[in-house]
Design a protein around this motif. Sequence first.
Motif, PDB file in Angstrom:
ATOM      1  N   LEU A  50       0.807  -1.222   0.000  1.00 24.41           N
ATOM      2  CA  LEU A  50       0.000   0.000   0.000  1.00 24.41           C
ATOM      3  C   LEU A  50       0.840   1.272   0.000  1.00 24.41           C
ATOM      4  O   LEU A  50       0.310   2.370  -0.158  1.00 24.41           O
ATOM      5  CB  LEU A  50      -0.951  -0.001   1.204  1.00 24.41           C
ATOM      6  N   HIS A  51       2.139   1.152   0.219  1.00 26.68           N
ATOM      7  CA  HIS A  51       3.089   2.254   0.016  1.00 26.68           C
ATOM      8  C   HIS A  51       2.801   3.490   0.861  1.00 26.68           C
ATOM      9  O   HIS A  51       2.935   4.630   0.392  1.00 26.68           O
ATOM     10  CB  HIS A  51       3.123   2.655  -1.462  1.00 26.68           C
ATOM     11  N   TYR A  52       2.422   3.282   2.109  1.00 26.46           N
ATOM     12  CA  TYR A  52       2.146   4.430   2.985  1.00 26.46           C
ATOM     13  C   TYR A  52       3.355   5.354   3.149  1.00 26.46           C
ATOM     14  O   TYR A  52       3.218   6.577   2.996  1.00 26.46           O
ATOM     15  CB  TYR A  52       1.667   3.943   4.353  1.00 26.46           C
ATOM     16  N   PRO A  53       4.562   4.823   3.478  1.00 26.06           N
ATOM     17  CA  PRO A  53       5.695   5.749   3.656  1.00 26.06           C
ATOM     18  C   PRO A  53       6.033   6.518   2.388  1.00 26.06           C
ATOM     19  O   PRO A  53       6.281   7.732   2.439  1.00 26.06           O
ATOM     20  CB  PRO A  53       6.843   4.816   4.069  1.00 26.06           C
ATOM     21  N   GLN A  54       6.046   5.804   1.253  1.00 24.63           N
ATOM     22  CA  GLN A  54       6.395   6.464  -0.003  1.00 24.63           C
ATOM     23  C   GLN A  54       5.374   7.536  -0.368  1.00 24.63           C
ATOM     24  O   GLN A  54       5.726   8.626  -0.833  1.00 24.63           O
ATOM     25  CB  GLN A  54       6.471   5.416  -1.131  1.00 24.63           C
ATOM     26  N   THR A  55       4.096   7.240  -0.149  1.00 24.25           N
ATOM     27  CA  THR A  55       3.044   8.206  -0.478  1.00 24.25           C
ATOM     28  C   THR A  55       3.115   9.424   0.437  1.00 24.25           C
ATOM     29  O   THR A  55       3.002  10.574  -0.025  1.00 24.25           O
ATOM     30  CB  THR A  55       1.665   7.541  -0.369  1.00 24.25           C
ATOM     31  N   ALA A  56       3.301   9.186   1.740  1.00 27.51           N
ATOM     32  CA  ALA A  56       3.416  10.304   2.677  1.00 27.51           C
ATOM     33  C   ALA A  56       4.618  11.178   2.348  1.00 27.51           C
ATOM     34  O   ALA A  56       4.555  12.411   2.421  1.00 27.51           O
ATOM     35  CB  ALA A  56       3.510   9.777   4.104  1.00 27.51           C
ATOM     36  N   ASN A  67      -5.422  -2.442  -5.007  1.00 31.84           N
ATOM     37  CA  ASN A  67      -5.443  -1.450  -6.081  1.00 31.84           C
ATOM     38  C   ASN A  67      -6.425  -0.327  -5.766  1.00 31.84           C
ATOM     39  O   ASN A  67      -6.124   0.858  -5.980  1.00 31.84           O
ATOM     40  CB  ASN A  67      -5.821  -2.120  -7.398  1.00 31.84           C
ATOM     41  N   THR A  68      -7.584  -0.691  -5.243  1.00 26.80           N
ATOM     42  CA  THR A  68      -8.576   0.323  -4.860  1.00 26.80           C
ATOM     43  C   THR A  68      -8.041   1.206  -3.743  1.00 26.80           C
ATOM     44  O   THR A  68      -8.157   2.439  -3.799  1.00 26.80           O
ATOM     45  CB  THR A  68      -9.875  -0.363  -4.413  1.00 26.80           C
ATOM     46  N   TRP A  69      -7.454   0.610  -2.724  1.00 22.32           N
ATOM     47  CA  TRP A  69      -6.980   1.398  -1.576  1.00 22.32           C
ATOM     48  C   TRP A  69      -5.804   2.291  -1.934  1.00 22.32           C
ATOM     49  O   TRP A  69      -5.685   3.396  -1.417  1.00 22.32           O
ATOM     50  CB  TRP A  69      -6.637   0.455  -0.413  1.00 22.32           C
ATOM     51  N   ARG A  70      -4.945   1.827  -2.858  1.00 17.57           N
ATOM     52  CA  ARG A  70      -3.843   2.691  -3.305  1.00 17.57           C
ATOM     53  C   ARG A  70      -4.382   3.941  -3.997  1.00 17.57           C
ATOM     54  O   ARG A  70      -3.755   4.998  -3.960  1.00 17.57           O
ATOM     55  CB  ARG A  70      -2.905   1.924  -4.235  1.00 17.57           C
ATOM     56  N   ARG A  71      -5.535   3.836  -4.630  1.00 16.30           N
ATOM     57  CA  ARG A  71      -6.152   4.994  -5.285  1.00 16.30           C
ATOM     58  C   ARG A  71      -6.730   5.962  -4.254  1.00 16.30           C
ATOM     59  O   ARG A  71      -6.893   7.155  -4.540  1.00 16.30           O
ATOM     60  CB  ARG A  71      -7.255   4.527  -6.229  1.00 16.30           C
ATOM     61  N   SER A 124     -16.279  11.767   2.532  1.00 18.49           N
ATOM     62  CA  SER A 124     -16.299  10.477   1.836  1.00 18.49           C
ATOM     63  C   SER A 124     -15.498  10.536   0.548  1.00 18.49           C
ATOM     64  O   SER A 124     -15.293  11.609  -0.033  1.00 18.49           O
ATOM     65  CB  SER A 124     -17.738  10.054   1.525  1.00 18.49           C
ATOM     66  N   ILE A 125     -15.047   9.372   0.130  1.00 18.52           N
ATOM     67  CA  ILE A 125     -14.447   9.165  -1.191  1.00 18.52           C
ATOM     68  C   ILE A 125     -15.259   8.062  -1.850  1.00 18.52           C
ATOM     69  O   ILE A 125     -15.366   6.956  -1.301  1.00 18.52           O
ATOM     70  CB  ILE A 125     -12.977   8.743  -1.101  1.00 18.52           C
ATOM     71  N   THR A 126     -15.846   8.341  -3.013  1.00 16.41           N
ATOM     72  CA  THR A 126     -16.652   7.347  -3.719  1.00 16.41           C
ATOM     73  C   THR A 126     -16.087   7.164  -5.121  1.00 16.41           C
ATOM     74  O   THR A 126     -16.094   8.111  -5.927  1.00 16.41           O
ATOM     75  CB  THR A 126     -18.123   7.776  -3.794  1.00 16.41           C
ATOM     76  N   LEU A 127     -15.602   5.975  -5.399  1.00 15.55           N
ATOM     77  CA  LEU A 127     -15.097   5.659  -6.725  1.00 15.55           C
ATOM     78  C   LEU A 127     -16.230   5.118  -7.591  1.00 15.55           C
ATOM     79  O   LEU A 127     -17.176   4.513  -7.085  1.00 15.55           O
ATOM     80  CB  LEU A 127     -13.986   4.611  -6.635  1.00 15.55           C
ATOM     81  N   GLU A 128     -16.126   5.307  -8.885  1.00 14.56           N
ATOM     82  CA  GLU A 128     -17.132   4.750  -9.789  1.00 14.56           C
ATOM     83  C   GLU A 128     -17.087   3.222  -9.764  1.00 14.56           C
ATOM     84  O   GLU A 128     -18.127   2.564  -9.804  1.00 14.56           O
ATOM     85  CB  GLU A 128     -16.911   5.262 -11.215  1.00 14.56           C
ATOM     86  N   LEU A 156     -11.305   2.784   4.993  1.00 20.13           N
ATOM     87  CA  LEU A 156     -11.299   2.460   3.566  1.00 20.13           C
ATOM     88  C   LEU A 156     -11.983   1.111   3.376  1.00 20.13           C
ATOM     89  O   LEU A 156     -11.542   0.100   3.923  1.00 20.13           O
ATOM     90  CB  LEU A 156      -9.859   2.398   3.028  1.00 20.13           C
ATOM     91  N   SER A 157     -13.054   1.092   2.623  1.00 22.08           N
ATOM     92  CA  SER A 157     -13.842  -0.137   2.413  1.00 22.08           C
ATOM     93  C   SER A 157     -14.224  -0.769   3.742  1.00 22.08           C
ATOM     94  O   SER A 157     -14.189  -1.992   3.906  1.00 22.08           O
ATOM     95  CB  SER A 157     -13.052  -1.153   1.568  1.00 22.08           C
TER      96      SER A 157
END
Length: 372
Positions: free
Chosen positions: A171-177, A352-356, A341-345, A269-270
């Motif tokens: 999920l790449h939390y450190p890299q994303t932060a 993959n969903t959570w990385r988005r 909220s975050i709502t994806l189509e 998330l979900s």
Amino acid sequence: MGLTSNKVLALAVVLAVLLFVGTIWLWPRLARRSWKAITGRVGLLLATQIAIFASVGLAANQAFGFYATWADLFGQETAPGLVVDHDPAKGAGPVRVVDTQTVNVPGGSRPTTGGQIQKIEVSGQTSRIASPAYVYLPPEYFQPQYKDRKFPAAVALTGYPGTAEALIKGLHYPQTAHRLSAEGKMQPMIVIMMRPTVAPPRDTECVDIPDGPQTETFFAKDLPAAISDHYRVGVKAQNWGVIGDSTGGYCALKLAVHHPGAYGAGAGLSAYYKAPIDVTTGDLFHGDKELERRADLMWYLDHMPAPKTSLLVTSSKKGEDNYRDTLKFIDKVKAPTRVSSITLESGGHNFNTWRREIPATLQWMSGRLSGD
């Protein structure tokens, strides 16, 4: 070799390829009607399929972090966490650093540029639970001009069974932060990465189980106190947030709703909104109806005073089972609670969903926390 080792995966793939080639090569010789030939064909087909399934399973486990060890996979990891009492006079505390690693970003070999990931052991003073975790420290934590600064902290939780390593590798939390902070889209933040399974293999759903693991107490009281004691993090709710996916998402929302004095923000998330009862959880409530009702977040919002905290929920219109429940949850929130909220189509219950969703979630969290 460990379950998540690249060597194990490579060995499984090589074995599957060899068995596939061997099946093609030997098939003409086994094209007889004798019992030996039939047994040989069946054996080759079974061995090839098992090797292929093993390769796919190992690859999926590495990608999604379901199990950390062979013992974890086969349900042999049953010993509860134990707390070792340390003598404060000797400089020991509830956090023990056991390893450090670099962050996979440009310049990551230098903490002042890439930050650092520390593997720690956390001992719960009240819950008597001990659990491993990974702590991402941003580059600013090591820079001289910030030596007296306190930083906000976010706890990031996996789903069940999950592994804490998956929050880094998958999920790449450190890299994303690190990237978002460098781009000025969020403030530097400490991220504590854990699995909610603190009494493996049991899924405790972050519940204080009667005569069992006091998981909610560990995350609501022990963890923030231990981290604040060891790192430059404040002790107020405005200093702390919690994020999680799936089971971790339910835990994150519950911790923020139940303990607004500990967590100023919670992101699911979900997430689902009620603790399940199944073979992985066992009896969570032992007949305590009040405890069971409190673990149902829909019931809690309807019947308890609205907590002063901020919540974020995510779902997808297609591919997620929690979409309708998420809309109901949002509708039940009342002031002073704030909800976003975050709502994806479309998107599934997967990495993959959570990385988005994680970049926007971290930015949202950053906007609701402070280091002061």
